[in-house]
Structure formats: C-alpha cells, structure tokens
Design a protein around this motif. Sequence first.
Motif, PDB file in Angstrom:
ATOM      1  N   CYS A   3      32.279 -13.344  27.930  1.00 28.02           N
ATOM      2  CA  CYS A   3      32.028 -12.652  29.242  1.00 28.02           C
ATOM      3  C   CYS A   3      31.660 -13.629  30.183  1.00 28.02           C
ATOM      4  O   CYS A   3      31.483 -13.269  31.288  1.00 28.02           O
ATOM      5  CB  CYS A   3      31.039 -11.648  29.426  1.00 28.02           C
ATOM      6  SG  CYS A   3      29.147 -11.819  29.060  1.00 28.02           S
ATOM      7  N   ASP A   4      31.734 -15.043  29.885  1.00 30.34           N
ATOM      8  CA  ASP A   4      31.222 -16.065  30.809  1.00 30.34           C
ATOM      9  C   ASP A   4      29.761 -15.836  31.411  1.00 30.34           C
ATOM     10  O   ASP A   4      29.594 -16.298  32.494  1.00 30.34           O
ATOM     11  CB  ASP A   4      32.269 -16.166  31.794  1.00 30.34           C
ATOM     12  CG  ASP A   4      33.654 -16.758  31.301  1.00 30.34           C
ATOM     13  OD1 ASP A   4      33.353 -17.624  30.464  1.00 30.34           O
ATOM     14  OD2 ASP A   4      34.374 -16.559  31.811  1.00 30.34           O
ATOM     15  N   GLY A   5      28.944 -15.211  30.693  1.00 27.37           N
ATOM     16  CA  GLY A   5      27.469 -14.945  31.168  1.00 27.37           C
ATOM     17  C   GLY A   5      27.423 -14.018  31.887  1.00 27.37           C
ATOM     18  O   GLY A   5      26.367 -13.723  32.579  1.00 27.37           O
ATOM     19  N   THR A   6      28.416 -13.015  32.369  1.00 29.58           N
ATOM     20  CA  THR A   6      28.194 -11.897  33.295  1.00 29.58           C
ATOM     21  C   THR A   6      27.531 -10.482  32.574  1.00 29.58           C
ATOM     22  O   THR A   6      27.069  -9.636  33.123  1.00 29.58           O
ATOM     23  CB  THR A   6      29.650 -11.663  34.048  1.00 29.58           C
ATOM     24  OG1 THR A   6      30.330 -11.192  32.793  1.00 29.58           O
ATOM     25  CG2 THR A   6      30.177 -12.572  34.532  1.00 29.58           C
ATOM     26  N   GLY A   7      27.915 -10.680  31.133  1.00 30.91           N
ATOM     27  CA  GLY A   7      27.430  -9.289  30.508  1.00 30.91           C
ATOM     28  C   GLY A   7      28.506  -8.154  30.560  1.00 30.91           C
ATOM     29  O   GLY A   7      28.123  -7.258  29.743  1.00 30.91           O
ATOM     30  N   LEU A   8      29.572  -8.608  31.287  1.00 29.10           N
ATOM     31  CA  LEU A   8      30.678  -7.485  31.489  1.00 29.10           C
ATOM     32  C   LEU A   8      32.094  -8.094  30.821  1.00 29.10           C
ATOM     33  O   LEU A   8      32.313  -9.483  31.266  1.00 29.10           O
ATOM     34  CB  LEU A   8      30.534  -6.967  32.792  1.00 29.10           C
ATOM     35  CG  LEU A   8      29.145  -6.346  33.551  1.00 29.10           C
ATOM     36  CD1 LEU A   8      29.643  -6.207  34.994  1.00 29.10           C
ATOM     37  CD2 LEU A   8      29.139  -5.041  32.770  1.00 29.10           C
ATOM     38  N   VAL A   9      32.833  -7.299  30.531  1.00 26.15           N
ATOM     39  CA  VAL A   9      33.955  -7.765  30.275  1.00 26.15           C
ATOM     40  C   VAL A   9      34.987  -6.815  31.040  1.00 26.15           C
ATOM     41  O   VAL A   9      35.005  -5.513  31.173  1.00 26.15           O
ATOM     42  CB  VAL A   9      34.562  -7.425  28.665  1.00 26.15           C
ATOM     43  CG1 VAL A   9      35.879  -7.631  28.477  1.00 26.15           C
ATOM     44  CG2 VAL A   9      33.612  -8.183  27.924  1.00 26.15           C
ATOM     45  N   VAL A  10      35.975  -7.527  31.840  1.00 25.78           N
ATOM     46  CA  VAL A  10      36.899  -6.806  32.619  1.00 25.78           C
ATOM     47  C   VAL A  10      38.294  -6.830  31.998  1.00 25.78           C
ATOM     48  O   VAL A  10      38.767  -8.082  31.586  1.00 25.78           O
ATOM     49  CB  VAL A  10      36.878  -7.434  34.177  1.00 25.78           C
ATOM     50  CG1 VAL A  10      37.939  -6.850  35.070  1.00 25.78           C
ATOM     51  CG2 VAL A  10      35.471  -7.485  34.536  1.00 25.78           C
ATOM     52  N   SER A  11      38.842  -5.854  31.932  1.00 28.89           N
ATOM     53  CA  SER A  11      40.299  -5.701  31.041  1.00 28.89           C
ATOM     54  C   SER A  11      41.012  -5.064  32.095  1.00 28.89           C
ATOM     55  O   SER A  11      40.754  -3.696  32.618  1.00 28.89           O
ATOM     56  CB  SER A  11      40.125  -5.440  29.725  1.00 28.89           C
ATOM     57  OG  SER A  11      39.638  -4.218  29.807  1.00 28.89           O
ATOM     58  N   ALA A  12      42.395  -5.206  32.112  1.00 34.09           N
ATOM     59  CA  ALA A  12      43.558  -4.419  32.668  1.00 34.09           C
ATOM     60  C   ALA A  12      44.168  -3.520  31.699  1.00 34.09           C
ATOM     61  O   ALA A  12      44.541  -4.061  30.454  1.00 34.09           O
ATOM     62  CB  ALA A  12      44.464  -5.202  33.533  1.00 34.09           C
TER      63      ALA A  12
END
Length: 192
Positions: free
Chosen positions: A50-59
């Motif tokens: 997640c590159d340190g964001t804590g969230l995973v964004v997917s389409a």
Amino acid sequence: MWERLLDRLINSSKEELFEWLFTAALVEIQNPEVVRPGEQVMNCGACPVCDGTGLVVSAIPYYDTESSKVEGQINEEGCNACAGSGYLRVYMTPDGIHIEDEVLEEWKHTSKSCKYGIDQKKFDRWTKWQIPAYLKSLGLLKCRLRVYFVRGDYTDNTPQWREGIITYTQQEIDEVWDAICLNARALILMSV
C-alpha cells in the motif's frame, strides 16, 4: 514453561528448586536481576503493498449490460499485508534482560550436538539472526546465551549445559536488522 524452568535452575539452590518444582512450576518467576521484557515489536518501514497508506485501491471491472461496455469501479479497502497500519512490523519475544549486567538473556533447548560449539552453521539462526534482532529491539550489544544440549555431544547422549557471552557491534546488529527488513518486504511482495 521451559524458560521459567531454566530461570529457576540458574538462580536457585537445590532446596529452593525442589520446592519450586513440586509447588509452583507453572507460576511466573519473580527474579529481580532478570526481567522478562515480553513481546517486542519493531517497525520495518513502509508497507510495499500500500506504499505506507494503509489502503489498497483497486479497479473492479464489470460488464454493463445496458451499454454493452466493460467499466470499472474503484474499490478502496484496508491493506491486508500491513493490517491497515501502513508499515511492516516484526514481532519478537526475547527471553530476558539481565539488568545489572546489561545483557540479553537467551535460553535454548536443543537435541543438536554440542561437540563443535555454538559457532557452527546449524546455530546461525540463533547467533546470526534472532539474537541480533532482539538486541536491536532492546538497545543492547551483548547476549548471554544459555543452551541445554539434551543429547550432549552424541558420544553417550549425556545432556550438557553450555553458556557464554556473545558481543556484537552496533554495525553488525544494524546490518542484520536491515537484512531482516528487506526479507520481510520480499516475503510480502511474493505473497501478493
């Protein structure tokens, strides 16, 4: 329980040991010189998923039957790799810290042979990885390693007890910690 038994063996007279074994073997030991630090956790850097964001964004693609087009929907959820924290963590459970001597106390039990000492490759997981990581988390440079070789040197299978102080430089400890963090990141990326 094994570590509690070793602690009692090291610090008790024969009479105290006998009484303890038959009355309170499962109760935590109160030793004023050796403190059990409990579970330690160290940050290993930003989560590579997640590159340190804590969230995973997917389409999430879906097929729209009215327009006959494949469209996408954005989905945002907590990162499973880092449990939504944004960083990787390594958990450790050092056995103890001898307060007065300022050393890590690490206690082991093994059926491996003690014939050629602890400097053998078969003990590297303790001496080259686990102990330096514990020292990093506790801010120490020395470890008193106590090993109970249940089969001794294999000549007659008589158990043997060995102990000694292992001293590391801060650079050695830091290099091991960096390697552990790189390995943690690689394992996470391989599992995705």
